[in-house]
Every structure is written in structure tokens, then in C-alpha cells.
Design an enzyme around this catalytic site. Structure first.
Site, PDB file in Angstrom:
ATOM      1  N   GLN A  73      -1.990  -7.603   0.364  1.00  0.00           N
ATOM      2  CA  GLN A  73      -0.675  -6.945   1.011  1.00  0.00           C
ATOM      3  C   GLN A  73       0.110  -8.123   1.711  1.00  0.00           C
ATOM      4  O   GLN A  73      -0.670  -9.258   2.483  1.00  0.00           O
ATOM      5  CB  GLN A  73      -1.039  -5.705   1.536  1.00  0.00           C
ATOM      6  CG  GLN A  73      -1.547  -4.608   0.874  1.00  0.00           C
ATOM      7  CD  GLN A  73      -2.308  -3.276   1.958  1.00  0.00           C
ATOM      8  OE1 GLN A  73      -2.053  -3.196   2.846  1.00  0.00           O
ATOM      9  NE2 GLN A  73      -0.287  -2.367   1.913  1.00  0.00           N
ATOM     10  N   HIS A  74       0.565  -7.470   2.062  1.00  0.00           N
ATOM     11  CA  HIS A  74       1.809  -8.719   2.803  1.00  0.00           C
ATOM     12  C   HIS A  74       2.372  -9.909   2.500  1.00  0.00           C
ATOM     13  O   HIS A  74       3.097 -10.092   2.817  1.00  0.00           O
ATOM     14  CB  HIS A  74       1.076  -8.479   3.816  1.00  0.00           C
ATOM     15  CG  HIS A  74       0.380  -7.261   4.628  1.00  0.00           C
ATOM     16  ND1 HIS A  74       1.250  -5.883   4.608  1.00  0.00           N
ATOM     17  CD2 HIS A  74      -0.776  -6.902   5.263  1.00  0.00           C
ATOM     18  CE1 HIS A  74       0.136  -4.846   5.197  1.00  0.00           C
ATOM     19  NE2 HIS A  74      -0.900  -5.962   5.092  1.00  0.00           N
ATOM     20  N   ASP A 280      -4.038  -4.278  -2.013  1.00  0.00           N
ATOM     21  CA  ASP A 280      -5.859  -4.045  -1.705  1.00  0.00           C
ATOM     22  C   ASP A 280      -6.992  -2.313  -1.279  1.00  0.00           C
ATOM     23  O   ASP A 280      -7.381  -2.114  -1.993  1.00  0.00           O
ATOM     24  CB  ASP A 280      -6.244  -5.263  -1.270  1.00  0.00           C
ATOM     25  CG  ASP A 280      -5.781  -5.887  -0.117  1.00  0.00           C
ATOM     26  OD1 ASP A 280      -5.348  -5.258   0.388  1.00  0.00           O
ATOM     27  OD2 ASP A 280      -6.397  -6.708   0.304  1.00  0.00           O
TER      28      ASP A 280
END
Length: 513
Positions: A73-74, A280
Site C-alpha cells: 500500500q501507499h 496487501d
């Protein structure tokens, strides 16, 4: 009748994994894996190369009818109008944007700032302290307050430090979005394409609620992007930022695209459809078939406690991020930057392997003779201490033994995850069952101490690639057209039990401050 195959792709921090799976049973058919470069700033082309290598190791994807991508992520992927990556992606564990997170919080905490009034978030019930008020406004807007991990802070960092790059941003996406886009056959235009006339198909980018909810500029409750907050991060007015493409957000079982037949589905009638994918943590939850009342603690590069909730979570202390999951529910979670590598550090310090660390830790009493490790080796996200370092507390000439130090490292890892568990529980999330997963769950020392530190029995699903399984399960769901994902069995290796040692966590809490 021949079986139908689907694939789950996990583009994680460390590698890409491809799991070719029987759509009806969830049975593993083939598997491949390829490493990513080290570092917190990575050229996304390395992910593409790793995906191609992993798919080849898995015997190719020619016979796969559907696939989905789960991803770290991110991570911020910036594209120009020709679809070219503008700079290396800043990953979730890159903390350079910590000052930008603070600045974004301060901005929303300033009642005198005219931009704040325009956001329409208001002040009712908020703190008198400007910093906490700023965090609370972010939580009300998007479910999370900025920390260095979130994409919005990384965008702000680029706007401040690389304005020439920021000026050329045509699209912002995440690792799983970008990889899905490439699998669908899209990508940068060739160098000989006319700059003035040609534009890459950026509108074909797509994502899902779970990953979008980790950006800091998506409201998962209303299912809308907060472009006003993205504009704030870029230092532009909202109209100027409106031209930046953000991936369209699909529902849990939506179809994002059809794969390029040269990459997947070439031998399947109608081709290989691509599901929405996901972050994830949400994909691991789907792979574990988690439901309301279940909490997973994942010990990988990071440590994550995530609970499935039927309602959104708004933590006005800004410690828990109110993410969405991959099924239409929510996934409030607390995440530590420091995960299983805490045990790696302990092994390195003591000159032992994992078994040696476990043997030493077993020789010490609970509480490690009074020694406590605060394990913030790479800074920390929960609590939000990006500039922190690790520290051993309570060492004396009498208690400084290898056994106590080994135990302090394992207890420090588990106490940091207990912090996360308590934060999620404090929001009202029901905690009936704890599942321990990730590479760190293989540690004999972690298994031995987890029930005592966490204060309850712990289920240990068999070691497997649950992000890739979740992605494959989503692909099978999309392919089926059913209202619910297929029921795939999750094998539990053991239920870990042990007498609770609340004094260990209490000692840790006192010393972390």
C-alpha cells in the site's frame, strides 16, 4: 471437464509472487517468485520485470481466465501524460515525507486558514489543540490522519522538493494499480510518438476501495476522492489539480480490464479478465477468509494488526487507520514499520540464527529480567515517531545476559503488535479470534511467546502466501459473477496457548512512554 485457472499476484515490498490456482477449490497449481530491489525508493519497471519473471516461473499465464493483483500500500507512482514514470516510486516505508505529514496536519488545524473553511469539515466536537484538531479533521475526511507512510504526504514532498516533477504529473497511482494497468497492455508511449498529439491511456487506470483508502485523499465511506485534499498537498487550487488522473475505484467484484493476451489468457476464450485488486493487508484478509470478529497480526517487513468491521472506524486519536477491505466492509488497522526484522536485529546482535535466538529466549523469564526493547529501529508509524531509534531499557550488570537480551527482542516485537491490537480493540472492534501470519510467524520464539504477550490463544494458519491467495480468490469471485467470494479452505497448523503475562506488556508500556 477441465478445471478453470485463476492467478493471484502479490507485488510486495520485497518480491512479486504469482500463484496459479484452481478457481473452484483454491488449490495451488503453479507458483513463481522474483525479487525486487532493496530500498524505499524503487523504479516501478523493476516490479514489471519481476512480474514477468515470476509469471514465467509459474509456467506462464496463457491458460489463466482471471487474475487480480494485491500490492504494497501507499507507494506513490507518478506518471506524465505519455505514461512514463516521472521518478522512482516512494514506498510506504520511506519516511522522508514525515515533515510534510506534520505540515498537512497543521494546515487543517489552523482555523484561520481560508482553505480549511473551504474543505467543509467544521470544528464541532474537535479539540482545542490545533495539532490534534488537524488530525481529527483528516480522520473525519478520509478515515486516517497523515503519517509519512500515506501517499498524500509523499505527493506533498514531491511538490515541495521536486516542483519540476510535480508540474508534470498527469496521473497518480499505487503499485498494484500500475501493475494491473501494465498487465492490461497499457504503458508508456514509445519515444518516437508525437509529444503534442499523443497521450497514454491513463483513464484505463483502476483500483479498489482498500488500496484507495490508504492514499489519504479517498473517502471510503462515500466512495469518492477528496481532490481538495490532493490539491492541498500539491499546493495548487482544486481546479488546477482536477486534471490529474486518479484510478477509477471498482467495487469488490468489479472487472477492471482484459489482460493483454501476450501476457495472460491468450489460450482462454474471451481472454483473461483482471479484477480490481487491492492493498496487501486487505488481500491477506480475503485470503484468510476473515470475517467480523477476526483480527490478523501479520509479521512481515512491517507489523500489522487488522480487524474486519461492518462499519467504518474513525479514530480521533489518529492512531488507527480506517481503511476499507476487499469485500465491502472496513479494515481498521494499526501498522508498525518495524516487523519481523526486529528478530533479525536480535540475531545479528547476538551472533545466532533464528533457532539460536529462540533457544536463548526460552532460557529467560518473562520480562527478560527487567530488560525492555523499544524496537523502533527504522523510526515508527504506530506510535507516530518517524525519527525514533531503538533502545534497550533496564540493563544492569546483573541482568545483562544473552538470554535476557534475546527474550527482550522477541517480547519487544510482540509488545509492539499488542499495542496495535489494543488500539483496534479500543475502537470497538470485536476480537474473538487472532490469526498470526507472515514470515515472522515462522519463528519458534514468536510462537512460544505470542499467546502470553497478546493475552489470548492465537491461531496459526499454515504458512502460505495469503496476499496471493486473496488475489486469486478475488479473481475467482470476479469470474464467477456470484454475490460472495468462493469458499476456500484455510488450514490452521496449530492453536497456540500459554499463560498470559500482562506484567511484560505493562513494563513495555511504561518504558515506551
Amino acid at each position: 471437464m477441465s478445471r478453470v485457472l485463476v492467478a493471484g499476484v502479490d507485488t510486495s515490498t520485497q518480491s512479486t509472487k504469482v500463484r496459479v490456482t484452481d478457481a473452484a477449490t483454491g488449490e495451488l497449481v503453479r507458483f513463481g517468485q522474483a525479487r525486487h530491489p532493496d530500498g524505499t525508493s524503487v523504479d516501478p519497471e523493476a516490479w514489471w520485470s519481476a512480474f514477468r519473471d515470476a509469471a514465467a516461473q509459474a509456467g506462464g499465464l496463457d491458460d489463466v481466465a482471471a487474475l487480480s493483483v494485491g500490492g504494497q500500500q501507499h507507494g506513490m507512482v507518478l506518471l506524465d501524460r505519455r505514461g512514463r514514470v516521472l521518478r522512482d516510486a516512494l514506498l510506504w516505508n520511506d519516511t522522508r515525507s514525515a515533515p510534510n505529514a506534520d505540515a498537512l496536519i497543521a494546515r487543517l488545524g489552523d482555523d484561520a486558514d481560508p482553505a480549511v473553511a473551504a474543505l467543509g469539515i467544521g470544528s464541532e466536537g474537535l479539540s482545542d489543540d490545533p495539532t490534534l484538531r488537524g488530525r481529527q479533521r483528516w480522520v473525519k475526511a478520509v478515515g486516517s490522519s497523515p503519517v509519512a507512510s500515506l501517499t498524500v504526504t509523499k505527493v506533498a514532498w514531491v511538490a515541495e522538493h521536486e516542483p519540476d516533477v510535480a508540474a508534470r504529473i498527469a496521473a497518480v497511482c499505487l503499485p498494484h494499480d500500475w501493475l494491473s494497468w501494465r498487465i492490461a497492455g497499457h504503458g508508456p508511449l514509445p519515444d518516437d510518438a508525437d509529444d503534442e498529439q499523443c497521450r497514454a491511456n491513463l483513464e484505463a487506470l483502476f483500483t479498489d476501495r482498500s488500496d484507495a483508502s490508504g492514499t489519504g485523499y479517498f473517502d471510503a465511506t462515500a466512495n469518492v476522492y477528496r481532490r481538495d485534499l490532493l490539491a492541498l498537498a500539491l499546493g495548487r487550487d482544486e481546479a488546477d489539480a482536477a486534471g490529474i488522473v486518479l484510478p477509477r475505484v471498482l467495487g469488490p467484484a468489479g472487472t477492471g480490464a482484459t489482460a493483454d493476451p501476450a501476457i495472460a489468457g491468450g489460450a482462454v476464450e474471451g481472454g483473461c479478465i483482471i479484477g480490481p485488486g487491492g492493498g496487501d493487508n486487505a488481500m491477506a484478509s480475503l485470503g484468510l477468509s476473515m470475517g467480523v470478529g477476526d483480527v490478523s497480526i501479520s509479521l512481515g517487513t512491517s507489523g500489522v494488526a487488522a480487524a474486519v468491521s461492518p462499519v467504518p472506524a474513525y479514530d480521533m486519536t489518529a492512531s488507527v487507520t480506517g481503511f476499507a477491505d476487499c469485500t465491502g466492509h472496513w479494515l481498521p488497522l494499526a501498522c508498525t514499520i518495524n516487523g519481523s526484522r526486529i528478530c533479525d536485529a536480535g540475531c545479528a546482535a547476538l551472533g545466532v540464527d533464528y533457532d539460536g535466538l529462540a533457544e536463548l529466549a526460552a532460557q529467560a523469564e518473562p520480562g527478560a529480567g527487567g530488560i525492555t526493547l523499544i524496537p523502533y529501529f527504522d523510526g515508527e508509524r504506530t506510535p507516530n515517531r518517524p525519527d525514533a531509534t531503538a533502545a534497550l531499557h533496564g540493563m544492569t550488570l546483573r541482568n545483562t545476559t544473552k538470554a535476557n537480551i534475546a527474550r527482550a527482542f522477541v517480547e519487544g516485537l510482540l509488545c509492539s503488535q499488542r499495542d496495535c491490537l489494543e488500539l483496534v480493540r479500543g475502537l470497538g472492534a470485536e476480537v474473538r479470534r487472532v490469526l498470526l501470519i507472515g514470515g515472522g510467524a515462522k519463528s519458534a520464539a514468536v510462537r512460544a511467546l505470542a499467546p502470553a504477550i497478546l493475552g489470548m490463544d492465537v491461531e496459526l494458519p499454515e504458512t502460505d502466501e495469503y496476499v496471493a491467495i486473496g488475489a486469486a480468490r478475488q479473481a475467482a469471485w470476479v469470474l464467477s459473477g456470484e454475490a460472495e467470494p468462493p469458499a476456500w479452505p484455510v488450514r490452521v497448523e496449530a492453536t497456540l496457548t500459554g499463560e498470559a503475562t500482562p506484567q511484560v506488556y505493562e513494563q513495555y508500556v511504561r518504558r515506551r512512554g
